[in-house]
Design a protein around this motif. Structure first.
Motif, PDB file in Angstrom:
ATOM      1  N   PHE A   1       0.837  -1.201   0.000  1.00 10.29           N
ATOM      2  CA  PHE A   1       0.000   0.000   0.000  1.00 10.29           C
ATOM      3  C   PHE A   1       0.872   1.252   0.000  1.00 10.29           C
ATOM      4  N   HIS A   2       0.423   2.283  -0.715  1.00 12.89           N
ATOM      5  CA  HIS A   2       1.104   3.582  -0.665  1.00 12.89           C
ATOM      6  C   HIS A   2       1.057   4.144   0.749  1.00 12.89           C
ATOM      7  N   THR A   3      -0.068   3.942   1.408  1.00 13.30           N
ATOM      8  CA  THR A   3      -0.221   4.453   2.767  1.00 13.30           C
ATOM      9  C   THR A   3       0.672   3.662   3.705  1.00 13.30           C
ATOM     10  N   VAL A   4       1.428   4.375   4.517  1.00 13.48           N
ATOM     11  CA  VAL A   4       2.302   3.756   5.512  1.00 13.48           C
ATOM     12  C   VAL A   4       1.872   4.304   6.874  1.00 13.48           C
ATOM     13  N   ILE A   5       1.811   3.431   7.870  1.00 15.99           N
ATOM     14  CA  ILE A   5       1.370   3.859   9.202  1.00 15.99           C
ATOM     15  C   ILE A   5       2.601   4.108  10.072  1.00 15.99           C
TER      16      ILE A   5
ATOM     17  N   TYR B   1      -4.914   6.505   8.695  1.00 17.00           N
ATOM     18  CA  TYR B   1      -5.943   5.486   8.474  1.00 17.00           C
ATOM     19  C   TYR B   1      -7.060   6.003   7.565  1.00 17.00           C
ATOM     20  N   ARG B   2      -7.327   7.319   7.599  1.00 14.42           N
ATOM     21  CA  ARG B   2      -8.303   7.871   6.632  1.00 14.42           C
ATOM     22  C   ARG B   2      -7.751   7.743   5.217  1.00 14.42           C
ATOM     23  N   GLU B   3      -6.463   7.978   5.089  1.00  8.83           N
ATOM     24  CA  GLU B   3      -5.801   7.840   3.774  1.00  8.83           C
ATOM     25  C   GLU B   3      -5.877   6.375   3.310  1.00  8.83           C
ATOM     26  N   LEU B   4      -5.643   5.448   4.241  1.00  4.59           N
ATOM     27  CA  LEU B   4      -5.735   4.024   3.887  1.00  4.59           C
ATOM     28  C   LEU B   4      -7.159   3.679   3.441  1.00  4.59           C
ATOM     29  N   ALA B   5      -8.153   4.244   4.129  1.00  5.54           N
ATOM     30  CA  ALA B   5      -9.556   3.982   3.749  1.00  5.54           C
ATOM     31  C   ALA B   5      -9.788   4.436   2.307  1.00  5.54           C
ATOM     32  N   ARG B   6      -9.278   5.630   1.964  1.00  2.00           N
ATOM     33  CA  ARG B   6      -9.448   6.107   0.583  1.00  2.00           C
ATOM     34  C   ARG B   6      -8.711   5.200  -0.399  1.00  2.00           C
ATOM     35  N   GLU B   7      -7.524   4.738   0.006  1.00  3.68           N
ATOM     36  CA  GLU B   7      -6.740   3.877  -0.888  1.00  3.68           C
ATOM     37  C   GLU B   7      -7.455   2.557  -1.143  1.00  3.68           C
ATOM     38  N   VAL B   8      -7.975   1.925  -0.092  1.00  2.07           N
ATOM     39  CA  VAL B   8      -8.645   0.631  -0.320  1.00  2.07           C
ATOM     40  C   VAL B   8      -9.943   0.826  -1.108  1.00  2.07           C
ATOM     41  N   LEU B   9     -10.663   1.909  -0.833  1.00  2.13           N
ATOM     42  CA  LEU B   9     -11.917   2.124  -1.570  1.00  2.13           C
ATOM     43  C   LEU B   9     -11.638   2.383  -3.048  1.00  2.13           C
ATOM     44  N   ALA B  10     -10.489   3.010  -3.329  1.00  2.00           N
ATOM     45  CA  ALA B  10     -10.125   3.235  -4.729  1.00  2.00           C
ATOM     46  C   ALA B  10      -9.733   1.918  -5.398  1.00  2.00           C
ATOM     47  N   ARG B  11      -9.224   0.980  -4.606  1.00  2.00           N
ATOM     48  CA  ARG B  11      -8.759  -0.292  -5.151  1.00  2.00           C
ATOM     49  C   ARG B  11      -9.882  -1.300  -5.339  1.00  2.00           C
ATOM     50  N   TRP B  12     -10.817  -1.293  -4.386  1.00  2.00           N
ATOM     51  CA  TRP B  12     -11.868  -2.314  -4.412  1.00  2.00           C
ATOM     52  C   TRP B  12     -12.915  -1.964  -5.439  1.00  2.00           C
ATOM     53  N   PRO B  13     -13.483  -3.002  -6.076  1.00  2.00           N
ATOM     54  CA  PRO B  13     -14.591  -2.730  -7.000  1.00  2.00           C
ATOM     55  C   PRO B  13     -15.757  -2.120  -6.239  1.00  2.00           C
ATOM     56  N   ALA B  14     -16.493  -1.212  -6.902  1.00  2.00           N
ATOM     57  CA  ALA B  14     -17.561  -0.469  -6.222  1.00  2.00           C
ATOM     58  C   ALA B  14     -18.600  -1.398  -5.599  1.00  2.00           C
ATOM     59  N   ARG B  15     -19.051  -2.374  -6.342  1.00  2.00           N
ATOM     60  CA  ARG B  15     -20.051  -3.330  -5.829  1.00  2.00           C
ATOM     61  C   ARG B  15     -19.676  -4.723  -6.286  1.00  2.00           C
ATOM     62  N   LEU B  16     -19.925  -5.655  -5.422  1.00  2.00           N
ATOM     63  CA  LEU B  16     -19.556  -7.035  -5.787  1.00  2.00           C
ATOM     64  C   LEU B  16     -20.625  -7.647  -6.685  1.00  2.00           C
TER      65      LEU B  16
END
Ligand SMILES: Nc1ncnc2c1ncn2[C@@H]1O[C@H](COP(=O)(O)OP(=O)(O)O)[C@@H](O)[C@H]1O
Ligand SMILES: [Mg+2]
Length: 296
Positions: free
Chosen positions: A248-252, A281-296
């Protein structure tokens, strides 16, 4: 623009190199979902303890809930640290995820489900009784699918379900991998960060071959990073060499605010909303939401 290593989490410096050595993308503000479910199930796995699985489950969950996602957290560690970190003492609880696994259909999800201090985020708690499940499940038919059966009725009501696994690759973790769409692997930026990761990847491959062919690896998350030490920077560079785009680009970053928040029984996004940890962690949330498909 000169490429400098940007060690702060202040957004708005697109193109600067992030701590992973890559230009940091700007992840878009996620849209608030208009309707909910079915949930994407994500297992937080590393058989090493103390790498940030529980901290990431709580804080990523809270950051996702902040942007309108409905979040279900599953405490799948008999230590119950996820429950404790959300201010819930799991020891006296009479119904936990253990009962849901073992006593279904007599125990239903509603009997076990607890709300949290975060709006839109619920918890299936666990306590030490869960350690008995591993032994009892061994003799069950389809023992790897027990968690999937238990969670199925709940998934239509949530957008994301995060499973906080125990530090082992035993049957409970295999259950989590079997019902998950994807895995996140937190890695502490310390000596031996990668020790055991090959074994973990092997377990994931076996689950993909035998139990869950759709299981994906979302990514490896570098945690407890101290940008001031050469050591942490070297460890992160080694992780990048080994896994490249899977990181992940986001690093904690390492900060005492995380253990402080755990003691207070709150996600860092509530305990210290303006802190660097909350922002990460807000940045990580944006990163995963950008990665995951919108709806399964
Ligand atoms: N980024 C961080 N900086 C400092 N301490 C952290 C950080 N992330 C987690 N911790 C602390 O490290 C300890 C282990 O983290 P935890 O999330 O419980 O790991 P795991 O679930 O993998 O065992 C906890 O005391 C937690 O508060
Ligand atoms: Mg833990």
């Amino acid at each position: 623009m000169t490429a400098t290593t940007d060690e702060t989490w202040t957004a708005g410096n697109p193109g600067a190199l992030g701590p992973t050595g890559r230009p940091r993308p700007v992840f878009p503000e996620p849209p608030v979902p208009e309707n909910h479910g079915p949930a994407r199930v994500v297992a937080m796995v590393n058989q090493k303890g103390g790498v940030g699985k529980t901290t990431t489950t709580i804080n990523l969950g809270a950051a996702l809930a902040e942007v309108g996602q409905r979040v279900l957290l599953v405490d799948f560690d008999p230590q119950g640290a996820l429950s404790v970190g959300l201010g819930i003492d799991p020891r006296p609880l009479e119904t936990t995820i253990y009962d849901l696994l073992m006593e279904e259909p007599d125990v239903t999800a509603e009997d076990v489900l607890l709300g949290t201090s975060v709006e839109g985020m619920d918890l299936l708690p666990s306590n030490i009784f869960l350690s008995g499940a591993e032994i009892r499940l061994v003799n069950e038919v389809a023992r790897e699918y027990a968690l999937q059966r238990s969670l199925e009725p709940l998934l239509p009501y949530y957008d994301i379900c995060l499973i906080d696994c125990q530090p082992s690759l035993g049957l409970l973790t295999v259950n989590a991998l079997t019902c998950a769409h994807s895995v996140m692997i937190p890695l502490e930026c310390e000596f031996f960060a990668l020790r055991g990761v090959a074994l973990l990847m092997e377990s994931i491959s076996k689950v993909q071959e035998r139990l869950n062919k759709n299981l994906e690896i979302d990514g490896l998350l570098a945690t407890m990073y101290d940008p001031r030490t050469l050591h942490a920077r070297e460890v992160l560079a080694t992780i990048m060499q080994g896994f490249g785009d899977k990181v992940f680009h986001t690093v904690i970053n390492r900060t005492v605010r995380f253990p402080d928040a755990t003691l207070a029984g709150e996600p860092i996004t509530q305990f210290d909303p303006g802190s660097m940890g909350a922002t990460a962690y807000r940045e990580l949330a944006r990163e995963v939401l950008a990665r995951w498909p919108a709806r399964l």
